[in-house]
Design an enzyme around this catalytic site. Sequence first.
Site, PDB file in Angstrom:
ATOM      1  N   CYS A   1      57.380  44.516  54.077  1.00 44.63           N
ATOM      2  CA  CYS A   1      56.644  43.606  54.974  1.00 44.63           C
ATOM      3  C   CYS A   1      56.028  44.365  56.148  1.00 44.63           C
ATOM      4  O   CYS A   1      56.516  45.415  56.527  1.00 44.63           O
ATOM      5  CB  CYS A   1      57.577  42.518  55.479  1.00 44.63           C
ATOM      6  SG  CYS A   1      57.776  41.225  54.261  1.00 44.63           S
TER       7      CYS A   1
ATOM      8  N   GLY B   1      60.327  44.381  37.546  1.00 43.58           N
ATOM      9  CA  GLY B   1      58.880  44.543  37.456  1.00 43.58           C
ATOM     10  C   GLY B   1      58.445  44.263  36.032  1.00 43.58           C
ATOM     11  O   GLY B   1      58.500  45.140  35.174  1.00 43.58           O
TER      12      GLY B   1
ATOM     13  N   ASN C   1      58.859  46.306  44.205  1.00 42.43           N
ATOM     14  CA  ASN C   1      58.178  45.120  44.714  1.00 42.43           C
ATOM     15  C   ASN C   1      56.786  45.069  44.060  1.00 42.43           C
ATOM     16  O   ASN C   1      56.481  45.874  43.195  1.00 42.43           O
ATOM     17  CB  ASN C   1      58.085  45.197  46.242  1.00 42.43           C
ATOM     18  CG  ASN C   1      58.128  43.816  46.870  1.00 42.43           C
ATOM     19  OD1 ASN C   1      57.445  42.902  46.401  1.00 42.43           O
ATOM     20  ND2 ASN C   1      58.926  43.649  47.911  1.00 42.43           N
ATOM     21  N   THR C   2      55.968  44.146  44.456  1.00 42.79           N
ATOM     22  CA  THR C   2      54.648  44.002  43.815  1.00 42.79           C
ATOM     23  C   THR C   2      53.705  45.145  44.203  1.00 42.79           C
ATOM     24  O   THR C   2      53.840  45.747  45.269  1.00 42.79           O
ATOM     25  CB  THR C   2      53.998  42.670  44.234  1.00 42.79           C
ATOM     26  OG1 THR C   2      54.040  42.561  45.646  1.00 42.79           O
ATOM     27  CG2 THR C   2      54.703  41.496  43.602  1.00 42.79           C
TER      28      THR C   2
ATOM     29  N   THR D   1      58.765  36.944  37.976  1.00 43.56           N
ATOM     30  CA  THR D   1      57.632  36.246  37.359  1.00 43.56           C
ATOM     31  C   THR D   1      58.010  35.479  36.087  1.00 43.56           C
ATOM     32  O   THR D   1      57.546  34.358  35.874  1.00 43.56           O
ATOM     33  CB  THR D   1      56.516  37.275  37.055  1.00 43.56           C
ATOM     34  OG1 THR D   1      56.156  37.895  38.296  1.00 43.56           O
ATOM     35  CG2 THR D   1      55.288  36.632  36.444  1.00 43.56           C
TER      36      THR D   1
HETATM   37  C1  LIG Z   1      55.470  34.371  43.841  1.00 41.87           C
HETATM   38  C2  LIG Z   1      56.207  35.622  44.203  1.00 41.87           C
HETATM   39  C3  LIG Z   1      56.825  35.691  45.441  1.00 41.87           C
HETATM   40  C4  LIG Z   1      57.530  36.854  45.818  1.00 41.87           C
HETATM   41  N1  LIG Z   1      58.140  36.900  47.043  1.00 41.87           N
HETATM   42  C5  LIG Z   1      58.883  37.998  47.387  1.00 41.87           C
HETATM   43  C6  LIG Z   1      59.573  38.038  48.642  1.00 41.87           C
HETATM   44  O1  LIG Z   1      59.535  37.112  49.440  1.00 41.87           O
HETATM   45  N2  LIG Z   1      60.285  39.156  48.916  1.00 41.87           N
HETATM   46  C7  LIG Z   1      60.380  40.207  48.056  1.00 41.87           C
HETATM   47  O2  LIG Z   1      61.059  41.188  48.341  1.00 41.87           O
HETATM   48  N3  LIG Z   1      59.709  40.189  46.865  1.00 41.87           N
HETATM   49  C8  LIG Z   1      58.989  39.117  46.513  1.00 41.87           C
HETATM   50  N4  LIG Z   1      58.319  39.084  45.305  1.00 41.87           N
HETATM   51  C9  LIG Z   1      58.376  40.264  44.430  1.00 41.87           C
HETATM   52  C10 LIG Z   1      59.408  40.090  43.306  1.00 41.87           C
HETATM   53  O3  LIG Z   1      60.706  39.876  43.835  1.00 41.87           O
HETATM   54  C11 LIG Z   1      59.449  41.325  42.388  1.00 41.87           C
HETATM   55  O4  LIG Z   1      59.803  42.462  43.123  1.00 41.87           O
HETATM   56  C12 LIG Z   1      58.104  41.588  41.712  1.00 41.87           C
HETATM   57  O5  LIG Z   1      57.393  40.387  41.478  1.00 41.87           O
HETATM   58  C13 LIG Z   1      58.265  42.331  40.392  1.00 41.87           C
HETATM   59  O6  LIG Z   1      59.107  41.633  39.497  1.00 41.87           O
HETATM   60  P1  LIG Z   1      58.565  40.562  38.417  1.00 41.87           P
HETATM   61  O7  LIG Z   1      57.435  41.215  37.674  1.00 41.87           O
HETATM   62  O8  LIG Z   1      59.777  40.241  37.589  1.00 41.87           O
HETATM   63  O9  LIG Z   1      58.097  39.367  39.214  1.00 41.87           O
HETATM   64  C14 LIG Z   1      57.607  37.944  44.925  1.00 41.87           C
HETATM   65  C15 LIG Z   1      56.974  37.854  43.666  1.00 41.87           C
HETATM   66  C16 LIG Z   1      56.268  36.709  43.306  1.00 41.87           C
HETATM   67  C17 LIG Z   1      55.586  36.658  41.945  1.00 41.87           C
END
Ligand SMILES: Cc1cc2nc3c(=O)[nH]c(=O)nc-3n(C[C@H](O)[C@H](O)[C@H](O)COP(=O)(O)O)c2cc1C
Length: 193
Positions: free
Chosen positions: A13, A126, A75-76, A149
Amino acid sequence: MEGVAALEVNISCPNVECGGMAFGIDPFTSARVTETVVRNTDKPVIVKLSPNVTDIKTVAKAVEGAGAHALSLINTLTGMAIDVETRRPKLANGFGGLSGPAIKPIALYMVYQVARTVKIPVIGMGGIMDYKDAIEFLMVGARAVEIGTASFVNPRATLDVIEGIRTYCSENGTREIGEIVGSLKTDQVCSRE
Ligand SMILES: Cc1cc2nc3c(=O)[nH]c(=O)nc-3n(C[C@H](O)[C@H](O)[C@H](O)COP(=O)(O)O)c2cc1C
């Protein structure tokens, strides 16, 4: 904090004092945030790393050195989408976080690199959509996984992954999941990595 087993600290952040820079892209600020959280809690601290860096190993090492008990990644990835009719970004902020299957190869590589660099446990995530994806993360060295996701597509995704791993283990003669962790055969991987 009754009932909370551990803290996962998202260091991706923006830091207002440093001009909106994300803490997690700099090893020094990542370590400072980690130290501060560790000093102020008796819970295990899991630090969640950003993939939006040149060398994630450097940040991982700094955070481990600052006392983190575990790391989670990734993270993203920051991305954009454009509406060609209006010539405006499709996302309200102009850019946003890319998640899901598109980022899995990048996430796997980063987990692979970090798991070989630090001694503390690594939690991988991820683009995990099913049990095979989860097992890939375990094979490159993750001790656990997180699912984001996929839960939007299938709210039972996490339960399905657990069940799939259980079946995989029984079909492959795996007595406990730890046998899969780091079991990647690396003879084809470049030795520099
Ligand atoms: C809608 C959405 C909201 C997210 N909010 C947060 C958040 O508040 N804090 C955080 O550390 N990661 C957040 N992430 C990231 C996820 O926790 C994760 O690290 C990332 O999406 C990769 O994993 P995935 O492909 O399984 O979603 C968010 C992801 C999505 C899609």
